[in-house]
Design a protein around this motif. Sequence first.
Motif, PDB file in Angstrom:
ATOM      1  N   TYR A 395      -3.732   1.552  21.258  1.00  0.00           N
ATOM      2  CA  TYR A 395      -4.725   1.608  20.493  1.00  0.00           C
ATOM      3  C   TYR A 395      -4.909   0.459  19.607  1.00  0.00           C
ATOM      4  CZ  TYR A 395      -5.945   6.398  21.277  1.00  0.00           C
ATOM      5  OH  TYR A 395      -6.164   7.684  21.852  1.00  0.00           O
ATOM      6  N   GLY A 396      -6.068  -0.179  19.393  1.00  0.00           N
ATOM      7  CA  GLY A 396      -6.469  -1.395  18.677  1.00  0.00           C
ATOM      8  C   GLY A 396      -6.832  -0.613  17.263  1.00  0.00           C
ATOM      9  N   VAL A 397      -7.500  -1.502  16.391  1.00  0.00           N
ATOM     10  CA  VAL A 397      -7.756  -1.188  15.138  1.00  0.00           C
ATOM     11  C   VAL A 397      -9.007  -0.160  15.132  1.00  0.00           C
ATOM     12  CG1 VAL A 397      -8.749  -2.024  12.840  1.00  0.00           C
ATOM     13  CG2 VAL A 397      -6.891  -3.246  13.872  1.00  0.00           C
ATOM     14  N   ASP A 398     -10.133  -0.624  16.104  1.00  0.00           N
ATOM     15  CA  ASP A 398     -11.329   0.473  16.052  1.00  0.00           C
ATOM     16  C   ASP A 398     -10.982   1.752  16.376  1.00  0.00           C
ATOM     17  OD1 ASP A 398     -12.514  -2.051  15.324  1.00  0.00           O
ATOM     18  OD2 ASP A 398     -13.522  -2.293  17.184  1.00  0.00           O
ATOM     19  N   MET A 399      -9.996   1.898  17.493  1.00  0.00           N
ATOM     20  CA  MET A 399      -9.800   3.107  17.917  1.00  0.00           C
ATOM     21  C   MET A 399      -9.094   4.195  17.106  1.00  0.00           C
ATOM     22  SD  MET A 399     -10.355   4.775  20.898  1.00  0.00           S
ATOM     23  CE  MET A 399      -9.931   6.108  21.893  1.00  0.00           C
ATOM     24  N   HIS A 400      -8.649   3.559  15.914  1.00  0.00           N
ATOM     25  CA  HIS A 400      -7.898   4.573  14.887  1.00  0.00           C
ATOM     26  C   HIS A 400      -8.864   5.351  14.091  1.00  0.00           C
ATOM     27  CE1 HIS A 400      -3.573   3.854  15.080  1.00  0.00           C
ATOM     28  NE2 HIS A 400      -3.844   2.641  15.608  1.00  0.00           N
ATOM     29  N   ARG A 401     -10.287   5.014  14.312  1.00  0.00           N
ATOM     30  CA  ARG A 401     -11.407   5.516  13.736  1.00  0.00           C
ATOM     31  C   ARG A 401     -11.337   7.107  14.320  1.00  0.00           C
ATOM     32  NH1 ARG A 401     -14.138   4.167   9.137  1.00  0.00           N
ATOM     33  NH2 ARG A 401     -16.048   4.964  10.370  1.00  0.00           N
ATOM     34  N   ARG A 402     -11.133   7.255  15.618  1.00  0.00           N
ATOM     35  CA  ARG A 402     -10.917   8.633  16.096  1.00  0.00           C
ATOM     36  C   ARG A 402     -10.234   9.661  15.369  1.00  0.00           C
ATOM     37  NH1 ARG A 402      -7.880  10.259  20.245  1.00  0.00           N
ATOM     38  NH2 ARG A 402      -9.422  10.311  21.818  1.00  0.00           N
ATOM     39  N   PHE A 403      -9.119   8.989  14.684  1.00  0.00           N
ATOM     40  CA  PHE A 403      -8.333  10.113  13.747  1.00  0.00           C
ATOM     41  C   PHE A 403      -8.957  10.658  12.453  1.00  0.00           C
ATOM     42  CE2 PHE A 403      -4.839   7.575  15.943  1.00  0.00           C
ATOM     43  CZ  PHE A 403      -4.857   8.366  17.110  1.00  0.00           C
ATOM     44  N   LEU A 404     -10.396  10.122  12.190  1.00  0.00           N
ATOM     45  CA  LEU A 404     -10.764  10.753  10.846  1.00  0.00           C
ATOM     46  C   LEU A 404     -11.529  11.982  11.141  1.00  0.00           C
ATOM     47  CD1 LEU A 404     -13.306   7.533   9.939  1.00  0.00           C
ATOM     48  CD2 LEU A 404     -11.085   8.316   8.956  1.00  0.00           C
ATOM     49  N   VAL A 405     -11.452  12.568  12.578  1.00  0.00           N
ATOM     50  CA  VAL A 405     -11.716  13.802  12.755  1.00  0.00           C
ATOM     51  C   VAL A 405     -10.794  14.493  13.742  1.00  0.00           C
ATOM     52  CG1 VAL A 405     -14.108  13.295  12.504  1.00  0.00           C
ATOM     53  CG2 VAL A 405     -13.086  13.095  14.941  1.00  0.00           C
ATOM     54  N   LYS A 406     -10.744  15.659  13.972  1.00  0.00           N
ATOM     55  CA  LYS A 406      -9.993  16.464  14.643  1.00  0.00           C
ATOM     56  C   LYS A 406     -10.278  16.183  16.174  1.00  0.00           C
ATOM     57  CE  LYS A 406      -9.157  20.366  11.283  1.00  0.00           C
ATOM     58  NZ  LYS A 406      -9.214  21.996  11.210  1.00  0.00           N
ATOM     59  N   PRO A 407      -9.375  16.315  17.109  1.00  0.00           N
ATOM     60  CA  PRO A 407      -9.547  16.153  18.422  1.00  0.00           C
ATOM     61  C   PRO A 407     -10.341  17.603  18.664  1.00  0.00           C
ATOM     62  CG  PRO A 407      -7.478  16.448  18.155  1.00  0.00           C
ATOM     63  CD  PRO A 407      -7.829  16.435  16.746  1.00  0.00           C
ATOM     64  N   GLY A 408     -11.076  17.685  20.090  1.00  0.00           N
ATOM     65  CA  GLY A 408     -11.804  18.472  20.586  1.00  0.00           C
ATOM     66  C   GLY A 408     -11.454  19.195  21.723  1.00  0.00           C
ATOM     67  N   LEU A 409     -11.840  20.586  21.895  1.00  0.00           N
ATOM     68  CA  LEU A 409     -11.872  21.265  23.000  1.00  0.00           C
ATOM     69  C   LEU A 409     -12.524  20.708  24.157  1.00  0.00           C
ATOM     70  CD1 LEU A 409     -10.491  23.924  24.674  1.00  0.00           C
ATOM     71  CD2 LEU A 409     -12.423  25.230  23.650  1.00  0.00           C
ATOM     72  N   THR A 410     -13.949  19.998  23.584  1.00  0.00           N
ATOM     73  CA  THR A 410     -14.905  19.243  24.455  1.00  0.00           C
ATOM     74  C   THR A 410     -15.394  18.259  23.639  1.00  0.00           C
ATOM     75  OG1 THR A 410     -16.883  19.414  25.849  1.00  0.00           O
ATOM     76  CG2 THR A 410     -16.889  20.783  23.876  1.00  0.00           C
ATOM     77  N   GLY A 411     -16.174  17.416  24.219  1.00  0.00           N
ATOM     78  CA  GLY A 411     -16.568  16.077  23.370  1.00  0.00           C
ATOM     79  C   GLY A 411     -17.582  15.174  24.327  1.00  0.00           C
ATOM     80  N   LEU A 412     -17.802  14.221  23.502  1.00  0.00           N
ATOM     81  CA  LEU A 412     -18.569  13.397  24.611  1.00  0.00           C
ATOM     82  C   LEU A 412     -17.872  12.981  25.773  1.00  0.00           C
ATOM     83  CD1 LEU A 412     -20.336  10.752  22.074  1.00  0.00           C
ATOM     84  CD2 LEU A 412     -21.489  12.600  23.638  1.00  0.00           C
ATOM     85  N   TRP A 413     -16.841  12.815  25.598  1.00  0.00           N
ATOM     86  CA  TRP A 413     -15.995  12.316  27.105  1.00  0.00           C
ATOM     87  C   TRP A 413     -16.154  13.470  28.102  1.00  0.00           C
ATOM     88  CZ3 TRP A 413     -12.223  16.070  27.988  1.00  0.00           C
ATOM     89  CH2 TRP A 413     -11.898  17.134  26.671  1.00  0.00           C
ATOM     90  N   GLN A 414     -16.369  14.686  27.548  1.00  0.00           N
ATOM     91  CA  GLN A 414     -16.333  15.812  28.588  1.00  0.00           C
ATOM     92  C   GLN A 414     -17.717  15.777  29.346  1.00  0.00           C
ATOM     93  OE1 GLN A 414     -14.030  18.211  29.266  1.00  0.00           O
ATOM     94  NE2 GLN A 414     -14.973  20.065  29.935  1.00  0.00           N
ATOM     95  N   VAL A 415     -18.698  15.488  28.717  1.00  0.00           N
ATOM     96  CA  VAL A 415     -19.893  15.522  29.359  1.00  0.00           C
ATOM     97  C   VAL A 415     -20.323  13.988  29.839  1.00  0.00           C
ATOM     98  CG1 VAL A 415     -20.672  17.441  27.847  1.00  0.00           C
ATOM     99  CG2 VAL A 415     -21.249  14.877  27.081  1.00  0.00           C
ATOM    100  N   SER A 416     -19.539  13.144  29.873  1.00  0.00           N
ATOM    101  CA  SER A 416     -19.673  11.840  30.166  1.00  0.00           C
ATOM    102  C   SER A 416     -19.082  11.276  31.610  1.00  0.00           C
ATOM    103  CB  SER A 416     -19.579  10.805  29.159  1.00  0.00           C
ATOM    104  OG  SER A 416     -20.317  11.017  28.029  1.00  0.00           O
TER     105      SER A 416
END
Length: 460
Positions: A395-416
């Motif tokens: 991960y780069g610096v930007d990608m560590h923003r995802r750790f501000l929230v919990k991972p999901g059972l579903t998400g934008l990646w699931q519907v994209s």
Amino acid sequence: MWRTMALDAVVALLAGPLGYWLWFEAFAADGPRPPLWEALLVPVVWVPAMLLARTYEQRFLWIGVEEYRRVLDAAVAVLAVVATVSWGLQLEVARGLVVLTLPLATLFTLLERLVHRHWLRRERQRGQYLQTTILVGSRDPVAALDEQLQRSPHQGYRVIGCCLPTAEQSGAADAFNGLPVLGGVRDVAEVVARFEVDTVAVLPGPEIHGAVLRRLGWQLEDTDAELLLAPAVTDVAGPRVHIRPVAGLPLLHMERPELTGVRRFTKELLDRSVAAVGLLLLAPLLLAIAVAVRLDSRGPVLFRQERVGRCGETFTMFKFRSMVQSAPRLVEQLASANEGNGVLFKMRDDPRVTRVGRVMRRYSLDELPQLVNVLRGDMSLVGPRPPLAKEVEQYGVDMHRRFLVKPGLTGLWQVSGRSDLSWDDSVRIDVRYVENWSLTLDLMILWKTAGAVVRGSGAY
């Protein structure tokens, strides 16, 4: 626009007689019964209300939730006006008829626009009803926007070329990223007239300052072209962005992400409540899947794997085992057949997947045990994809923003697209979710997840 207006009139015309029949026949309401022809006048009130609420403006149609919000606002306004006028003029109005007819007209209008939107998106996927578009700006931002528009043909933009700053042009026949260079920044109006352009999308650049944009807006006033300005900060939208006048200048104000406080508590409460109810209701299905996994191949029913969650803390994620027990040892043998995004190992016809596993993966049934993770607080119903530790190392610096929230059972990646996404797309989608998180976005993703699971796109 005219098609939408006609459809609104048709559904309003249906809502009137249906409300009349329900109130006076099905419910056998007492009181004076107005003539049926009065119920047929609903479109006379309904369509002008939609017009006044600006639901027919191009910028609100077929994209986002603003169109639906304006329909609801118009319905509330009609109800308020009818109530006020009938009370003020002492008119004999069948209140029950009004209370039935207006909600029916609202529901039919929302459904009609939803169906119309899906039809239009399918047509755009086939290359129909597209807006001729040119991009104005420096090469890198133009190339990035062009790629993003190509990934989303349902948005309705067909890019035919670009206009670059003078310093970035290398000749009349110049082209890059598959885009012809049609001229410079000061040639935009001429290009619009020559190619009958519908939309001009302008991105930040060295030659594109306030005076240039102001003159461009003036030049496009005599054309039918729509002018779109891209902010310097991308992947931030929705309630976080507002135009705020400061010292006579329209400045873009960006709010902080809504990741704390009451909204976060509400998300936690919703997550755990839905997970608990889901585990109870799905208990027979979970038991049947567990038995099928056990009978199909040797090995444990559940697959446990360490994933990285909120604040970078690791947790054990549960899934139904969909591969043979020796799957990790076979990765090196199958490395040459990797169809993943360069970071994750993926194969469409992975020989390690069991027979039951293929069915589970097709409908995402192998992920149902993650409801336990949601109930325990390790995961959320909606969030970024839970990454492996080896992914986090890249991960780069930007990608560590995802750790501000919990991972999901579903998400934008699931519907994209799920496994069909490139690594860069996966990164961009996860960060976009964090930057624009809201309960409304979560509910929209949950709604779209059902369709993504049925279609099975990217599920392998």
